[in-house]
Design an enzyme around this catalytic site. Structure first.
Site, PDB file in Angstrom:
ATOM      1  N   GLU A  47       0.900  -1.251   0.355  1.00  0.00           N
ATOM      2  CA  GLU A  47       0.575   0.179  -0.135  1.00  0.00           C
ATOM      3  C   GLU A  47       0.815   1.146   0.086  1.00  0.00           C
ATOM      4  O   GLU A  47       2.352   0.850   0.353  1.00  0.00           O
ATOM      5  CB  GLU A  47      -1.202  -0.177   0.878  1.00  0.00           C
ATOM      6  N   LYS A 127      -9.492   1.750  -2.534  1.00  0.00           N
ATOM      7  CA  LYS A 127      -9.116   1.635  -0.635  1.00  0.00           C
ATOM      8  C   LYS A 127     -10.802   1.843  -0.258  1.00  0.00           C
ATOM      9  O   LYS A 127     -11.502   3.148  -0.272  1.00  0.00           O
ATOM     10  CB  LYS A 127      -8.163   1.867   0.057  1.00  0.00           C
ATOM     11  N   CYS A 172      -4.553  -3.118   2.353  1.00  0.00           N
ATOM     12  CA  CYS A 172      -4.767  -2.829   4.321  1.00  0.00           C
ATOM     13  C   CYS A 172      -5.872  -3.099   5.512  1.00  0.00           C
ATOM     14  O   CYS A 172      -6.377  -4.408   5.060  1.00  0.00           O
ATOM     15  CB  CYS A 172      -4.088  -1.313   4.292  1.00  0.00           C
TER      16      CYS A 172
END
Length: 310
Positions: A47, A127, A172
């Site tokens: 990430e 995300k 994540c």
């Protein structure tokens, strides 16, 4: 004959705030070359690969903030990575901060792209599960301000058919949420690629933070097993600008077993041959979704965001 793909997690050690994109990309190219020399066909980077994890600071100067974002991909600094991948015939996942203009409006996303072995972008993910806060929290030496710097992704959880398999992406905190894996599994994914930057001090509660590495393994192994997917998870690691990032990059089989794990918090490549038909085996037995799932019993999952009473 089973279908296989050799995958690599290319972990990065710390990136300093003053490190240039050029210097970081040189490290990525070195990792890409090592992965290729070990037979890898697909490499997963972390990430926010190109910069330090900047949401640990509260910045207010727009120019200072913009400096951490990419406005095009590839850009002048990242193009050598794409060219190297094309020459080596190796695909990759790359996470970065994206500054996008959509319908004349500026948006900021925590983004990952999937690049095929011809150096072409074949998939983009933004995300969805943003952790942390949208404003600084008093009394904290290290902030976690992803909700301040990014907005939730607007592309959903897609699956991309490429490189002989079906690949989904997450970033994540997404890995902690079972819905992440299940949506992509229902769309036929066989591999899920995850980049992350995870510190061991993100809550400020010792009893919780001391289990950070355990929770990392738990979420990745459970996601892989319960959804019959290979999971390739890659960290940014080490002591970065005052924060300890756990590392622990790993490759997890559809059985939930960890088949490879990083042993350092530095730049490191781990590689595994992934038997894609292993995912099919688990879907024909324990997790035969079409035969065993009962969606009517799960409606609450998509009808509310928080706890409700019966």
């Amino acid at each position: 004959m089973s279908r296989t793909i050799v995958a690599a997690a290319a972990q990065l050690g710390p990136i300093a705030r003053l490190d240039t994109r050029k210097a970081v990309v040189e490290r990525l190219i070195a990792l890409l070359g090592e992965a290729a020399s070990r037979g890898a066909e697909l490499v997963v980077f972390p990430e926010l690969t190109l910069t330090t994890f900047f949401p640990r600071w509260h910045m207010t100067d727009p120019d200072e903030i913009d400096a951490f974002y990419e406005t095009e991909m590839p850009g002048p600094d990242t193009r050598p990575l794409f060219e190297t991948a094309r020459r080596l015939k190796i695909g990759f996942y790359l996470g970065y901060a994206e500054l996008a203009v959509e319908n004349g409006v500026k948006h900021r996303y925590n983004t990952a792209i999937l690049v095929d072995r011809n150096g072409e972008i074949v998939g983009t993910y933004r995300k969805i599960h943003l952790p942390g806060w949208d404003r600084p929290q008093p009394g904290r030496t290290a902030q976690h301000l992803e909700k301040y710097y990014f907005e939730p992704g607007n592309l959903g959880f897609k699956v991309f058919e490429t490189m002989g398999t079906r690949i989904g992406m997450a970033i994540c905190n997404d890995r902690r949420w079972p819905e992440t894996y299940r949506v992509m599994a229902l769309k036929g994914s066989e591999m899920i690629l995850v980049g992350y930057n995870t510190p061991d001090d993100h809550t400020g509660h010792f009893d919780f933070d001391s289990l950070t590495q355990f929770h990392n393994q738990l979420s990745l192994q459970a996601g892989a097993y319960q959804n019959s997917n290979w999971v390739i998870a890659t960290a940014k690691a080490g002591h970065e600008e005052g924060s300890n990032l756990i590392g622990q990059s790993m490759i997890v089989a559809p059985s939930g077993q960890i088949v490879a794990m990083a042993t350092s918090t530095a730049d490191e490549v781990i590689v595994a041959k992934c038997d894609l038909d292993m995912a099919a085996l688990y879907r024909k037995t324990i997790f035969d979704f079409a035969r065993h799932r009962e969606p009517e019993a799960y409606r609450l999952i998509v009808e509310t965001r928080g706890p409700v009473s019966d």
